[in-house]
Design a protein around this motif. Sequence first.
Motif, PDB file in Angstrom:
ATOM      1  N   ASP A  60       0.828  -1.214   0.000  1.00  0.00           N
ATOM      2  CA  ASP A  60       0.000   0.000   0.000  1.00  0.00           C
ATOM      3  C   ASP A  60       0.860   1.262   0.000  1.00  0.00           C
ATOM      4  N   GLU A  61       2.005   1.157   0.674  1.00  0.00           N
ATOM      5  CA  GLU A  61       2.907   2.301   0.715  1.00  0.00           C
ATOM      6  C   GLU A  61       3.672   2.445  -0.612  1.00  0.00           C
ATOM      7  N   ALA A  62       3.924   1.339  -1.263  1.00  0.00           N
ATOM      8  CA  ALA A  62       4.791   1.354  -2.451  1.00  0.00           C
ATOM      9  C   ALA A  62       4.069   1.809  -3.718  1.00  0.00           C
ATOM     10  N   VAL A  63       2.777   1.470  -3.868  1.00  0.00           N
ATOM     11  CA  VAL A  63       2.119   1.682  -5.172  1.00  0.00           C
ATOM     12  C   VAL A  63       2.199   3.125  -5.658  1.00  0.00           C
ATOM     13  N   GLY A  64       1.944   4.064  -4.759  1.00  0.00           N
ATOM     14  CA  GLY A  64       1.979   5.467  -5.173  1.00  0.00           C
ATOM     15  C   GLY A  64       3.370   5.888  -5.614  1.00  0.00           C
ATOM     16  N   LYS A  65       4.368   5.440  -4.876  1.00  0.00           N
ATOM     17  CA  LYS A  65       5.749   5.791  -5.212  1.00  0.00           C
ATOM     18  C   LYS A  65       6.142   5.173  -6.544  1.00  0.00           C
ATOM     19  N   ILE A  66       5.755   3.919  -6.759  1.00  0.00           N
ATOM     20  CA  ILE A  66       6.111   3.246  -8.019  1.00  0.00           C
ATOM     21  C   ILE A  66       5.461   3.977  -9.194  1.00  0.00           C
TER      22      ILE A  66
END
Length: 225
Positions: A60-66
């Motif tokens: 959940d934390e990674a998707v936006g950054k990716i």
Amino acid sequence: MSSPSDRYQAVRTEIEDFERKYGRNRGAVRLLAASKQQSAANILAIAQAGQTHFGENYLDEAVGKIAELAPHGFEWHFIGRVQSNKTRAIAAQFDWVHSVDRLKIARRLHEQRPADLDRLNICIEVNISAEQGKGGIDVEELPAFIDALQAFERLRIRGLMALPAPSSDFEVQRASFRALARARAAIDLPDFDTLSMGTSQDFEAAIAEGATMVRIGTALFGPRS
Ligand SMILES: *Cc1c(COP(=O)(O)O)cnc(C)c1O
């Protein structure tokens, strides 16, 4: 305060020094930046210093950054515990998963890896210090686990990963990593070239024992909040 570029250069220099000190080939150890809790801006600052591989623990934390950093073409490694309801997104968005320790998870990653992408690189997580309640399979379970993984042709089995119990004793650190290196040496598979081990606390010991990928967060980004 040191700059991201200073910290990146310092870590790279240490890795090269340890490669030399322990008779490893130059460039044998790849740096994976463990970017959990880091903003896209912090990741970009390390990337501008030269880093291209990033490890995330929470989908959940990674998707936006990716999504935000997609134009840069980084390679994304999932290094956290994999929940079965997150496998579809992980299989679609990541290039590597280091923390495979259940057949059910491996099967889902295989089934859900999009057809237009290359095989998903995976490492098998081993609970090398046999800690209760920790992720990873026991070393004795490895042969049967690897046999079962052969059915999943959308996965490329790259090696082993471990996150041993922290110790400030260098010899204790080395003993854990040596056990993982021995386990890898006993496995004969075509693409099995990866030993993912060592964090900011213990990457010297990991490199001494044959790490090919060290996962460094704090030493690159500074302490997490
Ligand atoms: C956070 C994390 C790291 C990096 O730890 P640091 O001590 O910040 O270098 C490495 N591996 C895993 C699995 C992690 O979760």
